[in-house]
Design a protein around this motif. Structure first.
Motif, PDB file in Angstrom:
ATOM      1  N   GLU A   1       0.823  -1.220   0.000  1.00  0.00           N
ATOM      2  CA  GLU A   1       0.000   0.000   0.000  1.00  0.00           C
ATOM      3  C   GLU A   1       0.855   1.267   0.000  1.00  0.00           C
ATOM      4  OE1 GLU A   1       0.188  -2.184   2.408  1.00  0.00           O
ATOM      5  OE2 GLU A   1       0.502  -1.197   4.343  1.00  0.00           O
ATOM      6  N   LYS A   2       2.182   1.089   0.160  1.00  0.00           N
ATOM      7  CA  LYS A   2       3.063   2.260   0.139  1.00  0.00           C
ATOM      8  C   LYS A   2       3.785   2.419  -1.207  1.00  0.00           C
ATOM      9  CE  LYS A   2       3.847   4.536   3.475  1.00  0.00           C
ATOM     10  NZ  LYS A   2       4.619   4.248   4.678  1.00  0.00           N
TER      11      LYS A   2
ATOM     12  N   TYR B   1      -1.266  12.197  -0.218  1.00  0.00           N
ATOM     13  CA  TYR B   1      -0.617  11.405   0.838  1.00  0.00           C
ATOM     14  C   TYR B   1      -0.116  12.319   1.961  1.00  0.00           C
ATOM     15  CZ  TYR B   1       2.936   8.705   3.284  1.00  0.00           C
ATOM     16  OH  TYR B   1       3.678   8.117   4.264  1.00  0.00           O
TER      17      TYR B   1
ATOM     18  N   ASP C   1      -2.905  13.942   3.813  1.00  0.00           N
ATOM     19  CA  ASP C   1      -3.954  12.992   4.197  1.00  0.00           C
ATOM     20  C   ASP C   1      -5.310  13.440   3.656  1.00  0.00           C
ATOM     21  OD1 ASP C   1      -4.975  10.702   5.400  1.00  0.00           O
ATOM     22  OD2 ASP C   1      -5.299  11.667   7.335  1.00  0.00           O
TER      23      ASP C   1
ATOM     24  N   LYS D   1      -7.117  12.151   1.265  1.00  0.00           N
ATOM     25  CA  LYS D   1      -7.996  11.034   0.918  1.00  0.00           C
ATOM     26  C   LYS D   1      -8.742  11.269  -0.395  1.00  0.00           C
ATOM     27  CE  LYS D   1      -8.374   9.512   5.676  1.00  0.00           C
ATOM     28  NZ  LYS D   1      -7.096   8.783   5.727  1.00  0.00           N
TER      29      LYS D   1
ATOM     30  N   THR E   1      -2.428   0.241  -8.684  1.00  0.00           N
ATOM     31  CA  THR E   1      -2.515  -0.171  -7.274  1.00  0.00           C
ATOM     32  C   THR E   1      -2.473  -1.690  -7.204  1.00  0.00           C
ATOM     33  OG1 THR E   1      -4.008   1.710  -7.012  1.00  0.00           O
ATOM     34  CG2 THR E   1      -3.931   0.164  -5.187  1.00  0.00           C
TER      35      THR E   1
ATOM     36  N   ILE F   1      -6.216   7.858  -1.535  1.00  0.00           N
ATOM     37  CA  ILE F   1      -4.835   8.066  -1.099  1.00  0.00           C
ATOM     38  C   ILE F   1      -4.831   8.997   0.109  1.00  0.00           C
ATOM     39  CG2 ILE F   1      -2.549   8.910  -1.723  1.00  0.00           C
ATOM     40  CD1 ILE F   1      -3.005   8.042  -4.482  1.00  0.00           C
ATOM     41  N   GLY F   2      -4.322   8.455   1.213  1.00  0.00           N
ATOM     42  CA  GLY F   2      -4.227   9.231   2.454  1.00  0.00           C
ATOM     43  C   GLY F   2      -2.942   8.883   3.179  1.00  0.00           C
TER      44      GLY F   2
ATOM     45  N   GLY G   1      -2.151   6.643   5.040  1.00  0.00           N
ATOM     46  CA  GLY G   1      -1.799   5.220   5.031  1.00  0.00           C
ATOM     47  C   GLY G   1      -1.313   4.744   3.668  1.00  0.00           C
ATOM     48  N   GLY G   2      -1.251   5.637   2.705  1.00  0.00           N
ATOM     49  CA  GLY G   2      -0.855   5.246   1.347  1.00  0.00           C
ATOM     50  C   GLY G   2      -2.089   4.949   0.514  1.00  0.00           C
TER      51      GLY G   2
ATOM     52  N   GLU H   1      -5.182   3.527   0.457  1.00  0.00           N
ATOM     53  CA  GLU H   1      -5.970   3.077   1.613  1.00  0.00           C
ATOM     54  C   GLU H   1      -7.144   2.188   1.254  1.00  0.00           C
ATOM     55  OE1 GLU H   1      -6.954   6.573   3.894  1.00  0.00           O
ATOM     56  OE2 GLU H   1      -4.915   6.731   4.699  1.00  0.00           O
ATOM     57  N   LYS H   2      -7.857   2.515   0.182  1.00  0.00           N
ATOM     58  CA  LYS H   2      -9.056   1.737  -0.133  1.00  0.00           C
ATOM     59  C   LYS H   2      -9.369   1.855  -1.615  1.00  0.00           C
ATOM     60  CE  LYS H   2     -13.885   1.450   1.496  1.00  0.00           C
ATOM     61  NZ  LYS H   2     -14.127   0.069   1.545  1.00  0.00           N
TER      62      LYS H   2
END
Ligand code: APR
Length: 320
Positions: A139-140, A246, A249, A251, A258, A277-278, A280-281, A283-284
């Motif tokens: 995820e990074k 990122y 954050d 999002k 991905t 993208i937040g 956490g990299g 993210e979803k």
């Protein structure tokens, strides 16, 4: 709070443009890294001097040693060779795979906590290989292609309809090749999905088909015009949008290459899908509803990506 550190691996056309935008946006301090001696130092100094004119406080440094990327929050990778006229992105595979190995090892040793954005082509295979070479969490490590392809799609739609680019949401998914998948039903102009736009007479079906085709070949159009390399302004802007989401954050939902683990019915590969993208990299992943025609186009694009992954595995047996 300390400023963010942005390492740009590759100080060529895209790398230099990235450094310029990052400085102007005051996104963070910039390390421009390249194997070519003098180029990253010269570009860093040039932009640093410009900062006294545009009035932003950032430190810029050129580097030829990986030690200098230590502690980077974001690494944006453009190291490698770009296309020349007559070449496809896939023609770059052999050379750029070796570059990804060196870059991945450098990031692993010196910036293991970074969010890594790969731009080097052929994108979907290179980001997949870079993740393995670097050993960073999936995820990074993410690839920049969809933001660029979608921006091209949006720009062509803006031109054809006379509507502001700000009010267009265009989506291009799949691999970053000529069989990418512009999502006509999911793209909107002023909130209207493109098929509805055709129905209302904003543009003809033929014009829309031509725009889709031009989007697919958008990179090649620029290569043919420039003759000496490939696009750099729009790719750089696209990666900065990802890095900004990122670092702040935000999002944002952006189409990016991905790593998929079940989404869209796919596993163990990188391909372009909308993703949040937040901090956490990646993210979803957002899963669009797709009809049979879209599924078939997506499957064809994925097959091309898988072909490139196989070609990489044949060159480097450490890749799985
Ligand atoms: N490590 C670091 N830098 C490298 C390495 C390496 N092993 N190999 C090459 N480079 C550097 C080159 O010295 C050059 O400065 O990468 C830079 C690439 O810059 P350009 O040739 O100007 O290419 P650019 O237009 O920036 O595109 C870079 O992005 O969009 C893709 O297809 C494009 O793969 C290409 C990449």
């Amino acid at each position: 709070m300390a400023r963010a550190k942005i390492a740009l691996i590759g100080a060529g056309m895209i790398g230099g443009t990235l450094a310029h935008i990052a400085a102007r946006e005051e996104l963070g301090d910039v390390i421009l890294f390249d194997i070519a001696e003098g180029t990253p130092q010269g570009k860093a100094l040039d932009i640093a001097e410009a900062s006294a004119v545009f009035g932003k406080d950032v430190a810029l440094k050129g580097a030829n040693a990986y030690e200098d990327i230590a502690g980077a929050d974001v690494c944006i990778v453009t190291a490698g060779v770009p296309r020349k006229p007559g070449m496809s992105r896939d023609d770059l595979l052999g050379i750029n795979l070796k570059v990804m190995k060196a870059v991945g090892e450098g990031i692993k040793a010196h910036a293991p906590n970074a969010f890594v954005i790969c731009i080097t082509n052929p994108l979907d295979a290179m980001v997949w290989a870079l993740q393995q070479f670097s050993g960073l969490p999936k995820e990074k490590v993410i690839g920049m292609a969809g933001v660029l392809d979608s921006a091209r799609f949006a720009y062509f739609l803006a031109e054809a309809t006379g509507v502001s680019v700000e009010d267009i949401h265009a989506w291009t998914l799949g691999g970053h090749g000529d069989d990418m998948v512009p999502m006509v039903r999911h793209s909107t102009v002023g909130g209207l999905p493109l098929p509805e736009l055709v129905k209302q007479g904003w543009l003809t079906q033929d014009k829309l088909d031509a725009i889709v085709e031009r989007t697919r070949k958008g990179g090649g159009e620029i290569v043919a015009l420039l003759k000496t390399g490939s696009a750099f302004y729009a790719p750089a802007e696209s990666a900065i949008a990802m890095a900004t989401s990122y670092l702040k954050d935000k999002k944002r939902v952006l189409p990016c290459a991905t790593y998929l683990s079940g989404q869209y019915g796919l596993n163990d590969l990188y391909v372009g899908v909308p993703v949040v993208i937040g901090a956490g990299g990646a993210e979803k992943i957002v899963e669009f509803e797709t009809n049979d025609a879209e599924k078939a186009m997506f499957a064809k694009s994925v097959e091309s990506v898988k072909g490139l992954m196989e070609a990489c595995k044949a060159i480097d047996s450490s890749l799985v």
